[in-house]
Design a protein around this motif. Structure first.
Motif, mmCIF file in Angstrom:
data_model
loop_
_atom_site.group_PDB
_atom_site.id
_atom_site.type_symbol
_atom_site.label_atom_id
_atom_site.label_comp_id
_atom_site.label_asym_id
_atom_site.label_seq_id
_atom_site.Cartn_x
_atom_site.Cartn_y
_atom_site.Cartn_z
ATOM 1 N N GLU A 102 0.831 -1.209 0.000
ATOM 2 C CA GLU A 102 0.000 0.000 0.000
ATOM 3 C C GLU A 102 0.860 1.251 0.000
ATOM 4 O OE1 GLU A 102 -3.285 0.333 2.686
ATOM 5 O OE2 GLU A 102 -3.797 -1.785 2.534
ATOM 6 N N HIS A 159 0.344 1.523 -3.898
ATOM 7 C CA HIS A 159 -0.945 2.220 -3.871
ATOM 8 C C HIS A 159 -0.778 3.729 -3.685
ATOM 9 C CE1 HIS A 159 -5.097 3.215 -2.923
ATOM 10 N NE2 HIS A 159 -4.681 3.735 -1.786
ATOM 11 N N VAL A 188 -9.193 1.055 -1.433
ATOM 12 C CA VAL A 188 -8.583 -0.247 -1.225
ATOM 13 C C VAL A 188 -9.677 -1.201 -0.778
ATOM 14 C CG1 VAL A 188 -6.905 -1.587 0.081
ATOM 15 C CG2 VAL A 188 -6.331 0.736 -0.652
ATOM 16 N N LEU A 241 -3.017 -6.514 -2.708
ATOM 17 C CA LEU A 241 -3.715 -5.247 -2.910
ATOM 18 C C LEU A 241 -4.860 -5.458 -3.881
ATOM 19 C CD1 LEU A 241 -3.774 -2.074 -2.534
ATOM 20 C CD2 LEU A 241 -2.427 -1.962 -4.640
ATOM 21 N N GLY A 245 -7.008 -2.658 -5.463
ATOM 22 C CA GLY A 245 -7.221 -1.218 -5.524
ATOM 23 C C GLY A 245 -8.113 -0.794 -6.685
#
Length: 253
Positions: free
Chosen positions: A175, A179, A191, A201, A203
């Motif tokens: 993240e 991210h 998320v 992840l 996303g």
């Protein structure tokens, strides 16, 4: 006995003009994709049997195919959930009228924006290598291996908790390093819950169409940096599924 026909809806767009989006194979027949209107809001629809539509792969793909086709020419597309069919065009117009105050706001929020999805899945060899470097985990594994199944019961529980903590730590690292840079290029991001044992992840990113190239470039840069350790599953463009604050799911009349 022939099936009663109604109006199946795919998405809503901002336009006062009657539009056609070509034809689509729907329920085994070639159907014209047209619009049903209230003021400057229009449902994209086909004539279809009134029944319960089950979310099978082909049907879901057809639903998304129509929305993707609409997105090629329309700037404000609000998706409607799969399987909604109404008795008549008049019923569909009533739906649009009831939703219109919310649609006015949504059209502005999603105009010239697309949703991009990115799933990061850890490669098994890398994940195993990472966790096996943890001294506490290594010692706990040795303890479990040297005990009988009954005697090692609580040790196995502790080992499972250690593995979950390790996995959570890896997710937070993803993240931060993947991210977060993408979030800076997006109008909004989310998320979502991960699926399966290796997903790090899940996303979703709402981006301006003009920034799509820059966003793609950043994803490619991050992929080059991480490709030995994880797999990238990059999807889109989609309508703003994750960023519409109201549920537009509607029941058949």
């Amino acid at each position: 006995m022939s099936e009663q026909m109604g109006i199946y809806v795919f998405c809503c767009i901002q336009t006062s003009e009657q539009k056609s989006f070509g034809t689509i194979e729907f329920e085994g027949e070639e159907k014209e994709v047209f619009t049903v209107h209230h003021k400057d809001a229009a449902m994209v629809a086909v004539e279809a049997p009134i029944k319960i539509y089950h979310p099978k792969k082909k049907a879901l793909m057809t639903h998304q195919q129509v929305i993707s086709r609409v997105m090629e020419t329309e700037s404000s597309v609000v998706p409607i959930s799969f399987g909604n069919v109404f008795n008549t065009k008049e019923d569909t117009q009533v739906l649009i009228e009831n939703l219109y105050p919310q649609l006015e706001k949504l059209f502005v929020e999603v105009r010239d924006k697309i949703e991009i999805g990115l799933k990061i899945v850890g490669k098994r060899e890398w994940l195993e290598e990472q966790i096996n470097q943890n001294d506490r985990v290594k010692k706990k594994k040795e303890t479990v291996a040297n005990k009988s199944e009954a005697a090692g019961y609580f040790d196995r529980i502790q080992l499972g908790e250690m593995a979950r903590d390790f996995f959570t730590k890896i997710q937070k690292e993803i993240e931060t390093t993947i991210h977060a840079p993408l979030d800076q290029l997006a109008e909004a991001s989310q998320v979502n819950d991960t699926i399966g044992e290796k997903m790090l992840l899940n996303g979703a990113y709402l981006i301006d169409r003009e920034k799509e190239e820059a966003f793609d470039k950043k994803v490619n840069e991050l992929h080059e940096r991480w490709k030995e350790y994880v797999d990238f599953k990059y999807t889109g463009p989609w309508p703003a599924y994750n960023f519409i604050n109201i549920k537009l799911k509607v029941e058949a009349s």
